[in-house]
Design a protein around this motif. Structure first.
Motif, PDB file in Angstrom:
ATOM      1  N   THR A 477      40.174  35.392  26.672  1.00 18.09           N
ATOM      2  CA  THR A 477      39.906  35.373  28.113  1.00 18.09           C
ATOM      3  C   THR A 477      41.159  34.903  28.835  1.00 18.09           C
ATOM      4  O   THR A 477      42.064  34.297  28.232  1.00 18.09           O
ATOM      5  CB  THR A 477      38.757  34.415  28.456  1.00 18.09           C
ATOM      6  OG1 THR A 477      39.152  33.067  28.109  1.00 18.09           O
ATOM      7  CG2 THR A 477      37.491  34.793  27.687  1.00 18.09           C
ATOM      8  N   ILE A 478      41.216  35.179  30.121  1.00 15.52           N
ATOM      9  CA  ILE A 478      42.350  34.731  30.934  1.00 15.52           C
ATOM     10  C   ILE A 478      42.468  33.210  30.875  1.00 15.52           C
ATOM     11  O   ILE A 478      43.565  32.659  30.710  1.00 15.52           O
ATOM     12  CB  ILE A 478      42.187  35.221  32.387  1.00 15.52           C
ATOM     13  CG1 ILE A 478      42.317  36.749  32.448  1.00 15.52           C
ATOM     14  CG2 ILE A 478      43.195  34.536  33.310  1.00 15.52           C
ATOM     15  CD1 ILE A 478      42.003  37.340  33.799  1.00 15.52           C
ATOM     16  N   GLU A 479      41.331  32.532  30.980  1.00 17.78           N
ATOM     17  CA  GLU A 479      41.343  31.069  30.972  1.00 17.78           C
ATOM     18  C   GLU A 479      41.865  30.525  29.652  1.00 17.78           C
ATOM     19  O   GLU A 479      42.609  29.540  29.611  1.00 17.78           O
ATOM     20  CB  GLU A 479      39.932  30.532  31.242  1.00 17.78           C
ATOM     21  CG  GLU A 479      39.405  30.772  32.647  1.00 17.78           C
ATOM     22  CD  GLU A 479      39.038  32.243  32.905  1.00 17.78           C
ATOM     23  OE1 GLU A 479      38.820  32.984  31.906  1.00 17.78           O
ATOM     24  OE2 GLU A 479      39.009  32.637  34.078  1.00 17.78           O
ATOM     25  N   ALA A 480      41.506  31.188  28.547  1.00 21.25           N
ATOM     26  CA  ALA A 480      41.945  30.721  27.231  1.00 21.25           C
ATOM     27  C   ALA A 480      43.454  30.857  27.082  1.00 21.25           C
ATOM     28  O   ALA A 480      44.122  29.988  26.503  1.00 21.25           O
ATOM     29  CB  ALA A 480      41.229  31.496  26.132  1.00 21.25           C
ATOM     30  N   LYS A 482      45.702  30.817  29.558  1.00 21.36           N
ATOM     31  CA  LYS A 482      46.342  29.819  30.411  1.00 21.36           C
ATOM     32  C   LYS A 482      46.237  28.424  29.801  1.00 21.36           C
ATOM     33  O   LYS A 482      47.182  27.628  29.861  1.00 21.36           O
ATOM     34  CB  LYS A 482      45.723  29.840  31.806  1.00 21.36           C
ATOM     35  CG  LYS A 482      46.061  31.088  32.610  1.00 21.36           C
ATOM     36  CD  LYS A 482      45.500  31.002  34.023  1.00 21.36           C
ATOM     37  CE  LYS A 482      45.909  32.218  34.855  1.00 21.36           C
ATOM     38  NZ  LYS A 482      45.414  32.131  36.244  1.00 21.36           N
ATOM     39  N   GLU A 483      45.098  28.122  29.199  1.00 21.32           N
ATOM     40  CA  GLU A 483      44.923  26.815  28.571  1.00 21.32           C
ATOM     41  C   GLU A 483      45.880  26.655  27.384  1.00 21.32           C
ATOM     42  O   GLU A 483      46.500  25.600  27.216  1.00 21.32           O
ATOM     43  CB  GLU A 483      43.480  26.651  28.106  1.00 21.32           C
ATOM     44  CG  GLU A 483      43.194  25.292  27.471  1.00 21.32           C
ATOM     45  CD  GLU A 483      41.747  25.130  27.054  1.00 21.32           C
ATOM     46  OE1 GLU A 483      41.438  24.105  26.415  1.00 21.32           O
ATOM     47  OE2 GLU A 483      40.926  26.024  27.362  1.00 21.32           O
ATOM     48  N   LYS A 496      50.626  32.562  36.055  1.00 21.26           N
ATOM     49  CA  LYS A 496      49.662  32.518  37.147  1.00 21.26           C
ATOM     50  C   LYS A 496      48.767  33.752  37.126  1.00 21.26           C
ATOM     51  O   LYS A 496      47.673  33.745  37.674  1.00 21.26           O
ATOM     52  CB  LYS A 496      50.394  32.402  38.487  1.00 21.26           C
ATOM     53  CG  LYS A 496      51.141  31.082  38.642  1.00 21.26           C
ATOM     54  CD  LYS A 496      51.857  31.009  39.976  1.00 21.26           C
ATOM     55  CE  LYS A 496      52.462  29.631  40.176  1.00 21.26           C
ATOM     56  NZ  LYS A 496      53.508  29.315  39.192  1.00 21.26           N
TER      57      LYS A 496
END
Length: 532
Positions: A477-480, A482-483, A496
């Motif tokens: 996922t995008i969040e994964a 970035k994390e 970003k």
């Protein structure tokens, strides 16, 4: 007459002529006259000498915009030591690299950022660690105020300092990910400040608000220029729009700096708070650099906020100022749109746009070449990187520093950047190595391929954008993403924008064609670089 050009000259002049003038206002509001400030600088020098710091030793500082940043700079330089300001947005691994590369003997850190030094302190050569508000820092740190408070305010005996001695080392992102230490001598720093003084119109009644990070090229030279001219420094630890406008009013600020991102945030704040006062009794000017400000931003800042914009261009290696569009004559002829260009060469600076053979391109505002520069403000060398230094000064036109920025030049000598040769993204005024970000992404077990490129952003000028091909069966996922990046990169380097794609364009040898990817995102823009 030939007199050594030294960084110490600036504070010496301020004390001689403006000893009773408020020279520095701390973030908390404490005021120091130049005489009082010089006393504290002497205490820093004496404390460093007591620690055994010798001429040529490096003193590293990790601090936002504070009075003790200024004290440490002058206190270090007047004993012939070398000042190393560090970007407080970096990670412990970054500080490990920097402190070992420069072989710092002392580290001074702010209470908000010292926690990023603590994990690596046993891995670096420094033997002394001083903390501002040490009680608020985990670990064993000598308290800054107690450290200098035990010292005499008498000026130390200065060693014989040559203008070609190292004065500071400023670290910048390298295209391969490793930071490069930009070595600046006393001579280059003094030229830097004198050129800045001319083009920023600095005078002894200026009140300068520190919204630009002081660690950026030693605050673009304002650490020296404001001091030597006798103006007043107003310290603000970091930028936020509300505090900035409040200080502008309270201190009757006349001058400040900020990347286009800062301009955009000020515009947004004022749109939400239309009744807020934006000036004190005096006119305000603001210098901006990084990516060019958008025309709409310039219009809003100048017509609605009422601040005059000065646009400059340069790099850490060039101090930074090598061009400016602050030309009343050209502005009268060509109008405000001139301010979105990088402008013409600064005083005593030779700026050219050259082709691959090192020849000047035509002044037709259409032919693209690389910006190269000669000037006394240009760096001495990259620390411990002889090969990179030689390449930077000899790639196309020997004797000129090669910026890696691709531009056009017109009949008036006005330069406009169109693209970048280096694999660097400038996001919110910070340089990001796309290769460094890619290296981190490739460490993720579910990522097969990754390309990091700049994409247009109204807020940031350029957004760090990651285009990712997942391995079969992966469910990222995008969040994964970035994390994962956030655990390994400084905050401003985290993508970003993250997009998942089925494939990336490649050459016959398997190299990703990032230029093709960039063109797809920038096709509606006038140039392949950001306008914040």
């Amino acid at each position: 007459m030939n007199v050594e050009m030294l960084t110490t000259d600036f504070l010496d002049r301020a004390v001689d002529l403006y000893s009773d003038v408020v020279g520095v206002v701390s973030h908390e509001g404490t005021e120091y006259t130049y005489a009082e400030f010089a006393d504290r600088v002497n205490q820093v020098s004496n404390a460093l000498l007591e620690m055994g710091v010798e001429q040529g030793d490096r003193v590293a500082l990790l601090s936002p915009n504070t009075h003790y940043f200024l004290e440490t700079l002058y206190g270090t330089n007047q004993i012939g030591a070398v000042f190393v300001p560090m970007n407080y947005l970096l990670t412990p691994d970054d500080f490990d690299y920097i402190l070992n590369d420069c072989e710092a003997s002392v580290v001074i850190a702010d209470y908000d950022y010292a926690h990023n030094i603590e994990p690596v302190r046993d891995e670096v050569p420094a033997e002394h660690f001083v903390g501002y508000r040490a009680d608020d820092i985990d670990g064993e740190w000598t308290d800054y105020e107690e450290w200098i408070g035990a010292q005499s305010t008498s000026a130390p005996e200065r060693p014989d300092i040559d203008e070609d001695d190292d004065a500071s080392v400023n670290y910048t992102s390298g295209t391969t990910g490793d930071p490069k230490g930009v070595v600046r001598t006393h001579r280059t720093e003094q030229w830097h400040a004198l050129i800045l003084n001319q083009h920023m119109e600095i005078s002894d009644d200026d009140t300068y608000l520190w919204t630009l990070p002081m660690f950026h090229c030693n605050g673009w030279g304002h650490t020296y220029a404001i001091t030597g001219t006798g103006g007043t420094h107003v310290c603000q630890r970091t930028f936020d729009a509300e505090s900035t406008l409040r200080r502008v009013r309270e201190h009757d600020v006349s001058f400040l700096c900020g990347a286009p991102t800062v301009l955009n945030r000020l515009v947004s704040y004022i749109e939400e708070n239309p009744d807020v006062e934006t000036t004190g009794d005096r006119d305000v000017r603001i210098a901006t650099a990084g990516s060019a400000p958008a025309t709409a931003t310039i219009t809003t800042v100048e017509d609605e906020i009422g601040w005059r914009i000065i646009h400059i261009y340069g790099l850490t290696e060039t101090a930074p100022v090598i061009t400016t569009s602050n030309s009343p004559r050209r502005l009268a002829e060509r109008g405000r749109n001139l301010k979105v260009s990088q402008g013409s060469e600064a005083l005593c600076t030779d700026v050219r746009v050259v082709d691959d053979d090192g020849n000047d391109v035509p002044n037709d505002n259409g032919t693209i070449g690389e910006i190269v520069v000669q000037g006394n403000q240009v760096m001495d060398r990259y620390l411990n990187k002889a090969e990179a230094t030689h390449e930077a000064f000899n790639a196309k036109r020997p004797g000129y520093f090669h910026t890696g920025d691709l531009a056009t030049i017109d009949e008036d000598g006005m330069i406009t950047i169109q693209d970048r040769q280096k694999d660097i993204i400038i996001s919110g005024g910070e340089n990001v190595s796309s290769i460094e970000v890619e290296d981190v992404l490739y460490d993720h077990p579910d990522i097969a391929k990754a390309a990091v490129i700049p994409t247009p952003s109204e807020e940031w000028g350029e957004a760090v954008t990651a285009l990712i091909v997942q391995k079969p069966g992966a469910g990222l996922t995008i969040e994964a993403v970035k994390e994962f990046a956030g655990e390994r990169l400084a905050r401003y380097k985290i993508p970003k924008v993250v997009e998942f794609v089925d494939e990336l364009p490649e050459t016959a040898t398997g190299k990703i064609q990032k230029y093709q990817l960039r063109q797809e995102y920038w096709e509606d823009e006038e140039r392949l670089v950001g306008q914040g």
